[in-house]
Design a protein around this motif. Structure first.
Motif, short mmCIF file in Angstrom:
data_model
loop_
_atom_site.label_atom_id
_atom_site.label_comp_id
_atom_site.label_asym_id
_atom_site.label_seq_id
_atom_site.Cartn_x
_atom_site.Cartn_y
_atom_site.Cartn_z
N UNK A 95 0.84 -1.20 0.00
CA UNK A 95 0.00 0.00 0.00
C UNK A 95 0.87 1.25 0.00
N UNK A 96 1.94 1.25 0.81
CA UNK A 96 2.86 2.40 0.82
C UNK A 96 3.53 2.58 -0.54
N UNK A 97 3.95 1.47 -1.13
CA UNK A 97 4.59 1.55 -2.45
C UNK A 97 3.62 2.05 -3.51
N UNK A 98 2.37 1.61 -3.44
CA UNK A 98 1.36 2.09 -4.39
C UNK A 98 1.16 3.59 -4.24
N UNK A 99 1.17 4.08 -3.00
CA UNK A 99 1.06 5.51 -2.76
C UNK A 99 2.24 6.28 -3.32
N UNK A 100 3.44 5.73 -3.11
CA UNK A 100 4.65 6.36 -3.66
C UNK A 100 4.59 6.40 -5.18
N UNK A 101 4.18 5.29 -5.77
CA UNK A 101 4.09 5.24 -7.22
C UNK A 101 3.09 6.26 -7.74
N UNK A 102 1.93 6.35 -7.10
CA UNK A 102 0.91 7.30 -7.54
C UNK A 102 1.42 8.73 -7.45
N UNK A 103 2.11 9.06 -6.37
CA UNK A 103 2.67 10.41 -6.21
C UNK A 103 3.69 10.71 -7.29
N UNK A 104 4.61 9.77 -7.51
CA UNK A 104 5.63 9.98 -8.54
C UNK A 104 5.00 10.05 -9.93
N UNK A 105 4.01 9.23 -10.16
CA UNK A 105 3.35 9.25 -11.48
C UNK A 105 2.68 10.60 -11.71
N UNK A 106 2.00 11.11 -10.67
CA UNK A 106 1.35 12.41 -10.76
C UNK A 106 2.38 13.50 -11.06
N UNK A 107 3.50 13.47 -10.34
CA UNK A 107 4.54 14.48 -10.56
C UNK A 107 5.13 14.37 -11.96
N UNK A 108 5.42 13.15 -12.39
CA UNK A 108 5.99 12.95 -13.72
C UNK A 108 5.01 13.39 -14.81
N UNK A 109 3.74 13.11 -14.59
CA UNK A 109 2.72 13.50 -15.57
C UNK A 109 2.60 15.02 -15.70
N UNK A 110 2.92 15.75 -14.62
CA UNK A 110 2.78 17.20 -14.63
C UNK A 110 4.10 17.94 -14.90
N UNK A 111 5.14 17.19 -15.14
CA UNK A 111 6.43 17.80 -15.50
C UNK A 111 6.50 17.86 -17.02
N UNK A 112 6.81 19.03 -17.54
CA UNK A 112 6.88 19.18 -18.99
C UNK A 112 8.02 18.38 -19.60
N UNK A 113 9.09 18.23 -18.87
CA UNK A 113 10.21 17.47 -19.37
C UNK A 113 10.84 18.07 -20.61
N UNK A 114 10.87 19.40 -20.64
CA UNK A 114 11.43 20.07 -21.82
C UNK A 114 12.55 21.02 -21.39
N UNK A 115 12.77 22.07 -22.13
CA UNK A 115 13.85 23.02 -21.89
C UNK A 115 13.56 24.01 -20.76
N UNK A 116 12.32 24.06 -20.30
CA UNK A 116 11.96 25.02 -19.25
C UNK A 116 12.55 24.57 -17.90
N UNK A 117 12.94 25.52 -17.05
CA UNK A 117 13.53 25.17 -15.76
C UNK A 117 12.52 24.77 -14.69
N UNK A 118 11.26 25.22 -14.84
CA UNK A 118 10.29 24.89 -13.80
C UNK A 118 9.99 23.40 -13.84
#
Length: 134
Positions: A95-118
């Motif tokens: 359950x803890x690992x699923x929570x960690x995965x969900x948090x990281x997935x949410x963060x990765x999904x909201x990161x542009x992953x491009x040239x911007x610094x934010x």
């Protein structure tokens, strides 16, 4: 047999076998020359410990499992209780690992992953104060 052969048969490194001896989990016989002598029975116990550890049991839980294994008057309910407690512990970790995965997935999904610094990942890791504390 020597420790090298016991290690091959049990799948445990010699260093681990020596550690288990040091903490009294297993006790090897001594040959006339003073070297450790590992019987088939001891290798069986090492295999028991190895499988128990692979299932997530702690060293102390292995000690208890070995004592139950050696006790012909044991009740299987004691062994089952240890197993079900371990299952509950594994469920909590999952359950803890699923929570960690969900948090990281949410963060990765909201990161542009491009040239911007934010970066929301760095923002989250910094506690929401990425720019204030560098």
């Amino acid at each position: 047999m020597n420790i090298g052969e016991a290690a091959k048969r049990s799948g445990l490194p010699p260093k681990t076998i020596r550690y288990y001896e040091e903490i009294g989990l297993v006790i090897a016989d001594r040959a006339d020359n003073g070297y450790r002598d590992y019987s088939d029975n001891l290798v069986h116990r090492l295999n028991f410990i190895h499988r128990s550890r692979d299932l997530g049991f702690s060293v102390e839980e292995c000690r208890l499992l070995l004592s139950l294994y050696d006790d012909n008057a044991r009740e299987s309910a004691e062994v089952k209780a240890l197993a079900t407690a371990k299952i509950a512990e594994i469920d909590e970790k999952l359950a803890r690992l699923a929570g960690l995965k969900a948090t990281l997935q949410h963060l990765a999904d909201h990161c542009h992953g491009d040239h911007r610094p934010d970066c929301p990942i760095l923002e989250e890791l910094s506690g929401g104060t990425e720019t204030c504390c560098r």
